[in-house]
Enzyme design. Structure first.
Site, short mmCIF file in Angstrom:
data_model
loop_
_atom_site.label_atom_id
_atom_site.label_comp_id
_atom_site.label_asym_id
_atom_site.label_seq_id
_atom_site.Cartn_x
_atom_site.Cartn_y
_atom_site.Cartn_z
N HIS A 56 -49.29 -27.11 16.98
CA HIS A 56 -48.91 -28.44 16.49
C HIS A 56 -48.57 -29.36 17.67
CE1 HIS A 56 -46.62 -30.70 13.07
NE2 HIS A 56 -47.06 -31.55 14.00
N HIS A 58 -49.42 -33.33 19.44
CA HIS A 58 -50.01 -34.67 19.35
C HIS A 58 -50.41 -35.12 20.75
CE1 HIS A 58 -48.81 -35.25 15.11
NE2 HIS A 58 -47.74 -34.53 15.47
N LEU A 59 -51.72 -35.25 20.97
CA LEU A 59 -52.22 -35.67 22.28
C LEU A 59 -52.58 -37.15 22.32
CD1 LEU A 59 -54.36 -32.56 23.32
CD2 LEU A 59 -52.01 -33.14 23.96
N ASN A 90 -53.96 -37.28 13.82
CA ASN A 90 -53.55 -38.67 13.60
C ASN A 90 -53.75 -39.52 14.84
OD1 ASN A 90 -51.45 -37.29 14.89
ND2 ASN A 90 -49.84 -38.43 13.85
N ASP A 150 -51.00 -34.28 9.12
CA ASP A 150 -49.64 -34.34 9.65
C ASP A 150 -49.24 -35.76 10.04
OD1 ASP A 150 -47.17 -32.97 10.66
OD2 ASP A 150 -47.84 -33.95 12.49
N HIS A 177 -47.85 -31.19 5.93
CA HIS A 177 -46.65 -31.94 6.30
C HIS A 177 -45.90 -32.17 4.98
CE1 HIS A 177 -44.46 -35.29 8.44
NE2 HIS A 177 -44.29 -35.66 7.19
N HIS A 230 -43.57 -27.69 10.62
CA HIS A 230 -42.18 -28.02 10.95
C HIS A 230 -41.18 -27.87 9.80
CE1 HIS A 230 -43.68 -31.71 9.23
NE2 HIS A 230 -44.19 -32.17 10.35
N ASN A 276 -39.39 -36.63 12.52
CA ASN A 276 -39.89 -36.34 11.18
C ASN A 276 -40.43 -34.91 11.14
OD1 ASN A 276 -41.29 -36.16 8.77
ND2 ASN A 276 -42.43 -38.06 9.03
N ASP A 303 -44.57 -29.64 17.83
CA ASP A 303 -44.69 -30.99 17.26
C ASP A 303 -44.47 -32.03 18.37
OD1 ASP A 303 -45.09 -33.08 15.50
OD2 ASP A 303 -43.15 -32.89 14.49
#
Length: 428
Positions: A56, A58-59, A90, A150, A177, A230, A276, A303
């Site tokens: 998990h 986010h890049l 996302n 997510d 999510h 998460h 979140n 996350d």
């Protein structure tokens, strides 16, 4: 360097052994090893783990390169001991087509710091109305096996059922999510005593728990795999525990920050603590630790959610949700789980390498430290203690909740298929 000899490391925290890397694989494991021409890494007192795998991350690329890029994110991952990360969908544009996931996959290959496995969106544009091109993303060069909206919940039960049915054909998994949107409108933090005192909109635990309950029943009905992103409440733990007792194919993750921080932090009104799902109560934190220890929660996932300064350096209500975590995750897990006696290092390897690789069906990672296996390895010094300095991060963003906090442990070396991406804590 074709040969590397790691000398005297405690493999999975056990007995000190030598590990010889030859090319991309582990050539020998034992004591008193030697190899002519090998680069020697003196690792006495350090712990050798299989390379960490994050399910998990986010890049942000494509679209929000001001927050992070695949290159900076994978550098941060290598610094934190990760040899593979799963990049969430996302982005802008959303990773809901074969073209976008292949772009992210290729950027990961070009970075060279860790493997990047894209996660495909469940629905077109993350809008929850129409299934995305799940089959095309799976059949692409990226070989997508995990799908998630997510940041948004797949709250439509019919859409969720169809997604579970679709991915079953190729043994994929839907990562949910869990956030009932109607119950969290205007929510700013965990609903409880602190939110009432601060006058901030509350985010009730039932908003998470109700979706998890629905989805494990859908997974049972369909006979498919569902993964809970998460997980953050004691009630969610009990639902997952119940589902597993029924034989439902559900897995779950917890973030490092939900293992350590509580909603009491929000009293500072510092937006760095806005995340979140929100930080919960001390009771929830203890339940999460126990569930990770007993296997109810399968993995730790970061996350990692980078944001530029202007998205966090503002009033609480306007601030973006999320924290960076790739470079601090292992230290937080050591503090909350190893130093407390809840897990040994072999248990950490299972939850931060072996299990996430299994859930993501990721080849070449999460493998034993044994002869013939790919040399994806992480070397950590558990005796190290130091304050977190975000100025030292490889990530493009600095939104960490641990600035100035002393944490244990330090990744000294990371090896990706036998190549050192980190040496003595520094990127190569």
């Amino acid at each position: 360097m074709s040969k590397i000899l790691i000398r005297g490391a405690k493999v999975l925290g056990g007995e000190a052994q030598d590990v010889l890397i030859d090319g991309e694989t582990i050539a020998a494991v034992g004591t008193g090893l030697s190899a002519e021409g090998a680069t020697v890494v003196e690792a006495e007192g350090q712990v050798l783990l299989p390379g960490l795998v994050d399910l998990h991350t986010h890049l942000r690329e494509p679209g929000r390169e001001d927050s992070e890029t695949v290159l900076t994110g994978t550098k941060a991952a290598a610094r934190g001991g990760w040899t593979a990360v799963h990049a969430m969908a996302n982005t802008f544009p959303v990773a809901d087509t074969a073209g976008v996931v292949e772009q992210v996959w290729r950027l990961g290959r070009e970075s060279g710091y860790c493997d990047v496995q894209p996660i495909g969106a469940v629905t077109v544009g993350l809008e929850g109305k129409q299934l995305a091109e799940l089959g095309a993303m799976h059949d692409s060069a990226a070989g997508v096996k995990v799908f998630s909206d997510d940041g948004k919940c797949v709250d439509d039960a019919v859409i969720m059922r169809r997604a579970l049915e679709y991915v079953k054909a190729f043994d994929g998994v839907v990562a949910q999510h869990a956030q009932e949107p109607r119950l969290t409108e205007g929510a700013q933090m965990n609903e409880g005593t602190v939110s009432a005192e601060l006058g901030l909109g509350g985010w009730p635990a039932v908003a998470e728990e109700s979706i998890i309950a629905r989805d494990v029943l859908l997974a049972e009905h369909v006979g498919s795999r569902v993964h809970i992103c998460h997980l953050s409440t004691a009630g969610s733990v009990e639902i997952v525990r119940w589902a597993k007792s029924r034989g439902i194919n559900v897995t779950a993750e917890v973030t490092p920050h939900h293992l350590l921080l509580t909603d009491e932090m929000v009293r500072t009104y510092n937006p760095v603590y806005k995340v979140n799902p929100p930080l919960r109560t001390e009771r929830d934190v203890m339940a999460l630790r126990e569930a990770l220890a007993d296997g109810t929660i399968d993995i730790v996932a970061t996350d990692h959610a980078p944001h530029p300064g202007e998205d966090k350096d503002c009033e609480w209500a306007a601030a973006a949700m999320g924290m960076v975590g790739l470079e601090t995750a292992l230290s937080v897990v050591q503090q909350t789980m190893v130093d407390t006696g809840l897990l040994d290092w072999a248990g950490v390897a299972e939850r931060m390498s072996v299990n996430p690789a299994k859930i993501g069906r990721l080849d070449g990672h999460g493998r034993p430290v044994s002869v013939g296996e790919p040399a994806n390895l992480t070397l950590v010094d558990p005796a190290y203690r130091g304050a977190v300095d975000p100025a030292d991060f490889a990530s493009r963003s600095r939104n960490t909740p641990y600035e100035g906090r002393e944490l244990p442990g330090r990744v000294t070396h990371t090896f990706l298929r036998g190549r050192a991406t980190v040496i003595d804590g520094n990127l190569t």
